[in-house]
Design an enzyme around this catalytic site. Sequence first.
Site, PDB file in Angstrom:
ATOM      1  N   HIS A 209       7.483   8.435   4.876  1.00  7.74           N
ATOM      2  CA  HIS A 209       6.188   9.103   5.052  1.00  7.74           C
ATOM      3  C   HIS A 209       6.239  10.590   4.707  1.00  7.74           C
ATOM      4  O   HIS A 209       5.204  11.253   4.674  1.00  7.74           O
ATOM      5  CB  HIS A 209       5.598   8.923   6.469  1.00  7.74           C
ATOM      6  CG  HIS A 209       5.114   7.540   6.737  1.00  7.74           C
ATOM      7  ND1 HIS A 209       4.113   7.252   7.658  1.00  7.74           N
ATOM      8  CD2 HIS A 209       5.472   6.343   6.206  1.00  7.74           C
ATOM      9  CE1 HIS A 209       3.917   5.932   7.679  1.00  7.74           C
ATOM     10  NE2 HIS A 209       4.733   5.361   6.806  1.00  7.74           N
TER      11      HIS A 209
ATOM     12  N   ARG B 142      18.422  -6.038  14.409  1.00  7.49           N
ATOM     13  CA  ARG B 142      18.417  -6.074  15.868  1.00  7.49           C
ATOM     14  C   ARG B 142      17.783  -7.386  16.317  1.00  7.49           C
ATOM     15  O   ARG B 142      16.746  -7.786  15.808  1.00  7.49           O
ATOM     16  CB  ARG B 142      17.625  -4.898  16.421  1.00  7.49           C
ATOM     17  CG  ARG B 142      17.723  -4.806  17.906  1.00  7.49           C
ATOM     18  CD  ARG B 142      17.082  -3.565  18.505  1.00  7.49           C
ATOM     19  NE  ARG B 142      17.513  -3.527  19.895  1.00  7.49           N
ATOM     20  CZ  ARG B 142      18.580  -2.887  20.333  1.00  7.49           C
ATOM     21  NH1 ARG B 142      19.277  -2.148  19.513  1.00  7.49           N
ATOM     22  NH2 ARG B 142      18.926  -2.965  21.596  1.00  7.49           N
TER      23      ARG B 142
ATOM     24  N   ASP C  30       0.800  -1.233   0.000  1.00  7.34           N
ATOM     25  CA  ASP C  30       0.000   0.000   0.000  1.00  7.34           C
ATOM     26  C   ASP C  30       0.826   1.273   0.000  1.00  7.34           C
ATOM     27  O   ASP C  30       1.959   1.307   0.464  1.00  7.34           O
ATOM     28  CB  ASP C  30      -0.957   0.006   1.200  1.00  7.34           C
ATOM     29  CG  ASP C  30      -0.259  -0.247   2.530  1.00  7.34           C
ATOM     30  OD1 ASP C  30       0.773  -0.953   2.546  1.00  7.34           O
ATOM     31  OD2 ASP C  30      -0.732   0.253   3.562  1.00  7.34           O
TER      32      ASP C  30
ATOM     33  N   GLU D 138      -0.578  -2.397   4.888  1.00 15.22           N
ATOM     34  CA  GLU D 138       0.383  -2.400   5.998  1.00 15.22           C
ATOM     35  C   GLU D 138       0.195  -1.184   6.883  1.00 15.22           C
ATOM     36  O   GLU D 138       0.351  -1.235   8.085  1.00 15.22           O
ATOM     37  CB  GLU D 138       1.820  -2.451   5.463  1.00 15.22           C
ATOM     38  CG  GLU D 138       2.891  -2.653   6.536  1.00 15.22           C
ATOM     39  CD  GLU D 138       3.207  -1.431   7.373  1.00 15.22           C
ATOM     40  OE1 GLU D 138       3.381  -1.575   8.601  1.00 15.22           O
ATOM     41  OE2 GLU D 138       3.261  -0.315   6.833  1.00 15.22           O
ATOM     42  N   GLU D 139      -0.144  -0.051   6.249  1.00 14.05           N
ATOM     43  CA  GLU D 139      -0.278   1.197   7.006  1.00 14.05           C
ATOM     44  C   GLU D 139      -1.614   1.265   7.742  1.00 14.05           C
ATOM     45  O   GLU D 139      -1.937   2.275   8.348  1.00 14.05           O
ATOM     46  CB  GLU D 139      -0.161   2.409   6.059  1.00 14.05           C
ATOM     47  CG  GLU D 139       1.114   2.439   5.210  1.00 14.05           C
ATOM     48  CD  GLU D 139       2.337   2.911   5.974  1.00 14.05           C
ATOM     49  OE1 GLU D 139       2.209   3.194   7.184  1.00 14.05           O
ATOM     50  OE2 GLU D 139       3.414   2.988   5.354  1.00 14.05           O
TER      51      GLU D 139
END
Length: 446
Positions: free
Chosen positions: A414, A224, A113, A179-180
Amino acid sequence: MLGFVMNCTVASAAPTAGTGGTTAGAVVAGSTADDQSLQALINGVEPKVIAWRRDFHQNPELGNRETRTAKVIAEHLKRLGLEVQTGVAHTGVVGLLKGGKPGPTVAVRSDMDALPVTEKTDVPFKSHATSTYRGETVGVMHACGHDSHMAMLMGIAQVLAGMRATLPGNVLFIFQPAEEGPPAGEEGGADLMLKEGLFDKYRPEVIFGMHVWAGLPVGEIRYRSGPLMAAVDSFDISVKGRQGHGSSPWKAVDPIVTSAQIITALQTVVSRNVNITEYPAVVTVGAIKGGIRSNIIPDHVDMVGTLRTFAPEQRNLILDRMRRITEHTAEANGATAELTVEPGSAPVLYNDPALMSKVLPSLQRAAGAEHVKEFAYVTASEDYAYFAQKIPSVFFFTGVTPPEQNADAAPSNHSDYFYLDERALPVSMRAMTQVVLDYLQGAGHS
Ligand SMILES: [Zn+2]
Ligand SMILES: [Zn+2]
């Protein structure tokens, strides 16, 4: 040539130029014949990946609306001879590549998206698309780089499909919508894919994901072990007082003064109650609404905010403190207040430590050890976290900021100026392909 030479030890005099003429294929110290042939395959598919990425960029679609995007992906995967499923969680596409030799199934995920952002960059394939979001007409832009994720995963699928005869296991390519976050009132994303039985059907053993990251130079990879990205909760605080004349506050209960005290007191949760040496946390009040004119003390005030945490115990502790502060501060003012946590909080994105150590040498092999470093905690969240809750997972970041640019000043993901240097594509694809291949090849004898 663009004069881009990765700082890692360049084995031979000059790096191999990508066939697209836009990149220098990274030749990493100690690279073997296998490494070089994999790099050649990546370089071979690179021009197509760039073309796909630009096409997606010019034709962005919001979450749960990725119909054109899904069609492009599904057609490509079908052409490669994959077993393709469409309409997963509305617009998702899943492709299964079956290897010629027995082995586990490894899942790799890309999101699909775009965002309600009006693009302000001056790239020739700039988006002019518009759509409707929350009842408003908005610009639409791949401001988070999901266009590149899809194009790269299509490229990886092509490279791996080319070696399917010798592949010891299967690769599940997951193209995930929304996803957003889905539009208000709709379900969507990773959670819905799982609810529809994605993992029950294909039974992947592990899953891998990557995200392009502005502010990190091209060629750099960050990882990480354990919690990587935050769990996110949206909260509402509703404060009820008693309306009255602004000239005689003693006859009213002022929810504005009460709210001011609540907001200030909430600042002490992270600074006084959280063990910040263990995990960071963030409490932000993002909006406050109350009152209508200067001489009226209103009846109520509403606030909304976001909470970012890295462990369930930490989240519980913070929510408990927030609730007590909210309710008791209101009580001390003669008002009442209620804290509500909206359903659908995204979980922490957790990298399985054992899998992370297994995958790290592959990342180093692909990008050069000096370019693969541990990352700080990321207080943004990722819908992919739902997948990582179900099976061991590794998710990593890959740099997209031009190396000659000041990385700290790069517009972030973004931003309406978000910019992706396409020289990031081959190195990122190489990293993910290496991770998948090494996992499959090592799975039988580890
Ligand atoms: Zn994003
Ligand atoms: Zn994203």
